[in-house]
Design a protein around this motif. Structure first.
Motif: not given
Length: 228
Positions: A103-109, A128-130, A74-76
């Motif tokens: 890889a697998k990547a997606r925006r999350i809350d 910023d976002c996660w 989980l990356v901010q």
């Protein structure tokens, strides 16, 4: 029976049991178990799941990148990654030590995590976002370098999952014991490589079972040449 430990490493803790130096926390400040060692690493400024074991073969199965074990972070990040940036992460980005695997990547809350100590430095002028990023490698500071390569520097990094193990229910600085059977034995030969770096081949009996025919007898190999 082998031991397998899941530990939620806090920010600022070194992934080692000794040699931290004055004012630097190590695993010994949180784990009082003899004979266990980390299977892989987490940087001092990263948080989250770390697995430890007293079984060398299990340690190799977890940490060897050839086994392609998935690890989810989980990356901010700074900024708001668009689809183009996420697609670049999924396809693989080129770093100084070569291209990364898909890889697998997606925006999350924003996930419900513990507060980081110390807190990250926030800038009101920069959003910023996660994102959730799943990789099958373990290069030095790889996730941070990947997000920076697509224009979104990392602010906070939490490893949430390694294979079937997650951080669910594990508070920072605490650990729990797991069954080592959750990591199946690797299909690749686990014996030591020969002097030329090759792994042991299947035994004649195993080769016969696999092909239905006895293995062919080859000529004796010549003595290897020494490099100059």
């Amino acid at each position: 029976m082998s031991r397998l430990i899941a530990f939620n490493k806090p920010y600022g803790v070194l992934t080692q049991f000794s040699g931290g130096g004055e004012g630097l926390a190590t695993l010994a400040d949180h784990i009082d178990l003899p004979g266990v060692y980390p299977a892989g690493r987490l940087d001092r400024d990263s948080e989250g799941l770390l697995l430890l074991t007293d079984d060398g073969r299990l340690q190799a199965r977890i940490s060897d990148p050839r086994n392609k074990l998935e690890k989810t972070y989980l990356v901010q990040v700074e900024g708001l990654p668009d689809n183009e940036a996420l697609t670049a992460l999924e396809r693989g980005v080129t770093l100084k030590d070569g291209p990364t695997r898909p890889a697998k990547a997606r925006r999350i809350d924003p996930p419900e995590l513990w507060p980081r100590v110390p807190p990250i430095r926030e800038r009101k002028s920069v959003p910023d976002c996660w994102i959730e990023l799943t990789i099958t490698e373990g290069r030095n500071r790889q996730v941070r370098r990947m997000t920076a390569a697509v224009g979104h520097p990392c602010l906070r990094l939490v490893r949430w999952r390694i294979g079937p193990v997650t951080l669910a229910g594990l508070a920072p600085g605490t650990w729990m014991e797991l069954s080592p059977t959750i990591f199946p034995r690797s299909k690749r030969p686990e014996g030591p490589p020969d002097p030329q770096g090759r792994r042991p081949s299947a035994s004649p009996a195993r080769a016969k079972r696999a092909t239905g025919k006895p293995p062919r007898k080859g000529r004796p190999s010549k003595a290897p040449r020494r490099g100059g």
